[in-house]
Every structure is written in structure tokens, then in C-alpha cells.
Design an enzyme around this catalytic site. Structure first.
Site, mmCIF file in Angstrom:
data_model
loop_
_atom_site.group_PDB
_atom_site.id
_atom_site.type_symbol
_atom_site.label_atom_id
_atom_site.label_comp_id
_atom_site.label_asym_id
_atom_site.label_seq_id
_atom_site.Cartn_x
_atom_site.Cartn_y
_atom_site.Cartn_z
ATOM 1 C CD GLU A 220 35.092 41.402 45.608
ATOM 2 O OE1 GLU A 220 34.657 41.284 46.736
ATOM 3 O OE2 GLU A 220 34.496 40.711 44.841
ATOM 4 C CD GLU A 324 34.541 36.557 44.598
ATOM 5 O OE1 GLU A 324 33.649 37.231 44.849
ATOM 6 O OE2 GLU A 324 35.424 36.327 45.945
#
Length: 504
Positions: A220, A324
Site C-alpha cells: 500500500e 487485500e
């Protein structure tokens, strides 16, 4: 300044990977681990702990892994802290866990790790984690003995996810250290150069394990509108890894901007030469204001228009994954209309819609967040709970299915070959097409798919890179590329036909 120039030099030209499909032969077990479609789950809050998932080792006021480790050392000394951490890691997964994952069709796990756990802390000297390193001296060996090896025993791949980078790739506590003043990693050339060396070390050290499915450079990464800063680091890391392993999948975070990084990969590739990168997108629909203001029904309806779209040239030449996702929606969403009354039904619809879309657009795989919680069920964050609710499932696996024999292959090839010839001869009657290339592509694809299927019902996932490899092999053997598109069409149709016949 010197470090910045050195980093720029190392990342200026991104190396191509070697062809990932082995020329002239069938894929090996290692090839299949690296290139099949993955139905996966994150082993979250193990080597990078998060208090809301596993909080037993966190003391008062501790919110990050580093705060937790320092507190354990303060309370119990370095040896006591090490014993507690090692006990936690060693007991996190047991054979029942791996067996259950296997039974659910899980083909790979994504395991978040921190830079402080690699090579006995070799790459964390001089960082915030340096004082806590005595507690992590055995972390890497435990990662291998208690995670990589048991996964291999059950034919499950491991995606090594560098979740925690020095200074953080984003400003969240899940980087392992407090990053409330922003992601410092992207402005620290010295830290980036250290991680470039770390990735090369990791790939070299794990080379003996066939089930290492890939290595992820960061988790991320903070949002960006230009690929310049992060692209330099990615390029340098890719080049270093390629010196150690010419074909391992390298995963990059898309910084919540998949279109940008799709363009970046496409720009770095040329023709059939690929850089062997998989772009990782994360899909959550519970954090933004738009999410909060939308009902579950509206969020579900929008998924088809918001996941990995729009992309330049429909993402041609690029392989994708969802690193995710969950079945979680915000409480404000559930308060709209009669959503709460139909929560179980809508959660199932939300999860299954995601699975359907991901299986078409993220063919290298998708990984639920997360596997387990320390205390009871994590509800819609919990892989086991959502599996038992029927909200998520493996759409890929064809284990136990009857595989087509030679007669079925010949019939399928004949029907598709005739259809191909009739269509193109009608479209361009004066063109002298080399239609045999279609049959060759179809045949190679069919037997690639068959070999994958023989290994635990696996399905070819990195279609873009694999197809490029087979095209390169064909052109090399035949020294001409005029009608390579015919071979490519045949290859694509061969895969499509094989999987259609097996599933139906």
C-alpha cells in the site's frame, strides 16, 4: 545527494525478465507455483502485528510493532522479549491450519513481513528498529521453518510481502512503526538502497524453495499521481532481484492508482519482452466518504465499474492481483434502507461478486484480509468465517475434474481451426494467411493448461507473461513474426477451450 544519484542510476533502465515458460518442455512444479491463478489469504498480524487483530503482546499505549517490541524488552529483557515473540510466531499456524486451508482450495498465502526480520536484522541497522533487533534474531529462520516449509508440504505457495519498510511506505501503523508524519521511505534514498540489497538477499536465500510464488516490494504505497519517485525504487529493486532470479514474479503496489502503474509497466516493456511484474491493487469499500454514503446494494452494483478499470489498452501485457480485500462495509452503509435486515444475504452477495470480478481481472490471484484473529471471529474480516458463510470460494481450482483426452483435444482443435480459417478467409480473401500457426498456438496452450491441471488442479494465471514467452519461443524457432497474432489467437483459444471443457 550521492545516494539519490546512485539509486537513480540503479533504477533508470528496468531489466526484462527471462521468458517464464520453459522453452520446449512442460512447466515444472516451481513454474506452476509462480504462474498459476491463486485463491489466497493473508497471514496478517503475525510477523507484522496489528493490535486490533492480535493484541496479547501489546502493552498499554502500544499501537505499533516497534512500540510493542520495545515495551517487551523493557519489561522482560531482550531474551524474554525474543522468547515471547518466537512463541507467538511458532504457534500462529499448525498443521490443522494448513490442512484446512488446503481443503478450502487455497493455493497461496501472502505473508506480511518487516525489514527488521530479514537476515537477523542485517538491513535494519541504524533504523528505529535497531535497539529491538536482539528480539528478532531468529525471525527469518522461523519464517522459513514454520511457514514456507509447511506451506510447501501442503502444495501451497508463499508470497513474501515486504509490509514494513524503513520509515513506512504509507502513514499507517501497519508499517510496524509510527508514521504519523507521513511515509518517510520515499524520501530516504539510503533506506531504499538498503532495501534493494535486502530483496536480492531474500530471493537468493529462498531459492531452494519451489513454492515461493513471488516477492512484493512494498504494501500500500502512498497515493501518487506520478510514477517518478516510486518508479525509481521499483526499477532498482527489480534490477537487483533479476540478478539473482530471472523469472520470479515481482509484485508492485499500485498506490491506489492502478491506471498509473499499468501505464508504467507497459512503458517499461517492449513487444514480447516483459519485466515480470504483477500489479497489486487492494479493494476495500468501507473507508471513503463515498463508501459511507452508499448502501451495500449500491456498492455491490458499482464493483464492476470500479475494480481495475479503466486501464490503458485494457491492461494489455500486464498481470494483476488483488493483494487485500474483505467482506467489510461501514456501519453507515448498513444503516441505509433495509440493509441491516438482510445483512447475511448482502455480505454473501458482496463477497461472491468480488470473487467473480477478481477471477476475471486479477488472474494471478486475490488474497483475503485476514486469516485469523487472536480472540474469536473477526466477522467480515475473517477468512474462515466468510468461507463458512459461503461469501468467498475458489473459482479457479479444477482438482478432481475429469481432464479431456486426446480425442476431445483433436475434436476441439478441428472445430476451432475450421472456424478460425472460415472467418479470416472471408475477412481478407486475398491474404495468404499462415493458418497453421493457429493450430500450433492452440496445441501449445492446451498442453500447458493440461500440465498445470495435473498439479493439484492448477490453472494458468499469469497469462500475459506466459503467452509472451510462448510467442518468443515460437518466433525464435521459426525466425518470422508476420502472423504472430494468429499464433496468439490460437493460444488464447486453446486455454479458453480447455478450461471451458473441464468446467462443463
Amino acid at each position: 545527494m550521492f545516494d539519490k544519484l546512485k539509486l537513480k542510476h540503479k533504477g533508470s533502465d528496468v531489466s526484462y525478465c527471462d521468458p517464464i515458460a520453459p522453452p520446449g518442455t512442460h512447466p515444472s512444479k516451481r513454474d506452476i507455483f509462480r504462474n498459476r491463478q491463486n485463491y489466497g489469504v493473508n497471514i496478517g498480524s503475525c510477523f507484522v502485528q496489528e493490535r486490533w487483530i492480535c493484541g496479547s503482546l501489546f502493552g498499554d499505549g502500544c499501537e505499533t510493532e516497534l512500540q510493542m517490541a520495545n515495551n517487551l524488552i523493557k519489561q522482560h529483557g531482550a531474551q524474554g522479549a525474543r522468547e515471547r515473540l518466537e512463541g507467538f510466531w511458532q504457534s500462529f499456524m499448525n498443521d490443522d491450519d494448513w490442512r484446512w486451508l488446503k481443503e478450502q482450495g487455497v493455493t497461496a498465502v501472502r505473508i506480511p513481513i518487516g525489514y527488521w526480520e530479514v537476515a537477523e536484522g542485517q538491513f535494519a541497522k541504524g533504523t528505529r528498529f535497531a535497539p529491538a533487533l536482539p528480539a528478532y534474531v531468529n525471525a527469518w529462520s522461523i519464517f522459513k521453518s514454520h511457514f514456507v516449509e509447511p506451506a510447501l508440504k501442503h502444495d501451497i505457495g508463499v508470497l513474501v510481502d515486504m509490509h514494513g519498510l524503513p520509515g513506512g511506505a504509507n502513514s499507517s501503523d501497519h508499517s510496524g512503526e509510527s508514521c504519523d508524519q507521513g511515509a518517510k521511505f520515499w524520501d530516504d534514498a539510503d533506506a531504499q538502497l538498503s532495501m534493494v540489497k535486502a530483496f536480492q538477499w531474500i530471493v537468493t536465500d529462498l531459492d531452494k524453495f519451489d513454492n515461493i510464488a513471488g516477492i512484493q516490494l512494498c504494501n500500500e504505497a502512498e497515493y501518487c499521481e506520478s510514477s517518478k519517485k516510486q518508479g525509481t525504487f521499483y526499477g532498482a529493486a527489480i534490477n537487483a532481484i533479476r540478478e539473482a532470479d530471472a523469472t520470479i514474479p515481482i509484485i508492485i503496489s499500485d498506490s491506489w492508482n492502478p491506471r498509473l502503474w499499468t501505464n508504467w509497466v507497459q512503458d517499461k516493456q517492449s513487444g514480447l519482452n516483459t519485466i515480470g511484474v504483477v500489479v497489486d491493487d487492494h479493494v476495500y469499500r468501507c473507508f471513503s466518504g463515498e463508501d459511507h454514503n452508499s448502501s451495500p446494494q449500491d456498492i455491490i452494483a458499482r464493483l464492476n465499474h470500479t475494480v481495475l478499470t479503466p486501464l490503458n489498452d485494457n491492461g494489455k501485457g500486464v498481470d494483476f492481483m488483488i493483494g487485500e480485500y474483505s467482506c467489510v462495509l461501514d456501519g453507515q452503509s448498513w444503516s441505509k434502507g433495509d440493509a441491516q435486515e438482510h445483512r447475511d444475504e448482502l455480505v454473501k452477495q458482496y463477497g461472491r461478486t468480488q470473487v467473480e470480478i477478481f477471477s476475471q481481472r486479477a488472474k494471478w490471484g486475490f488474497f483475503f484480509w485476514t486469516y485469523k484473529f487472536e480472540s474469536g471471529s473477526g466477522g467480515e474480516w475473517d477468512f474462515r468465517a466468510m468461507t463458512e458463510a459461503g461469501a468467498i470460494y475458489n473459482p479457479f481450482n479444477i482438482a478432481g475434474k475429469s481432464l479431456p483426452d486426446e480425442n476431445i483435444f483433436n475434436q476441439a482443435l478441428d472445430e476451432n481451426f475450421k472456424s478460425h480459417c472460415a472467418y479470416w478467409d472471408k475477412q481478407a480473401p486475398k491474404e495468404k494467411f499462415d493458418h497453421d500457426l493457429y493450430a500450433k498456438g492452440f496445441t501449445v496452450a492446451w498442453y500447458d493448461a493440461l500440465e498445470f491441471a495435473k498439479f493439484d488442479g492448477s490453472v494458468l494465471g499469469r497469462v500475459q507473461a506466459w503467452k509472451s514467452s510462448r510467442l518468443q519461443e515460437h518466433i525464435h524457432n521459426h525466425e518470422q513474426a508476420k502472423f504472430e497474432w494468429i499464433y496468439a489467437q490460437g493460444y488464447e483459444k486453446g486455454l479458453e477451450t480447455f478450461y471451458h471443457l473441464v468446467r462443463n
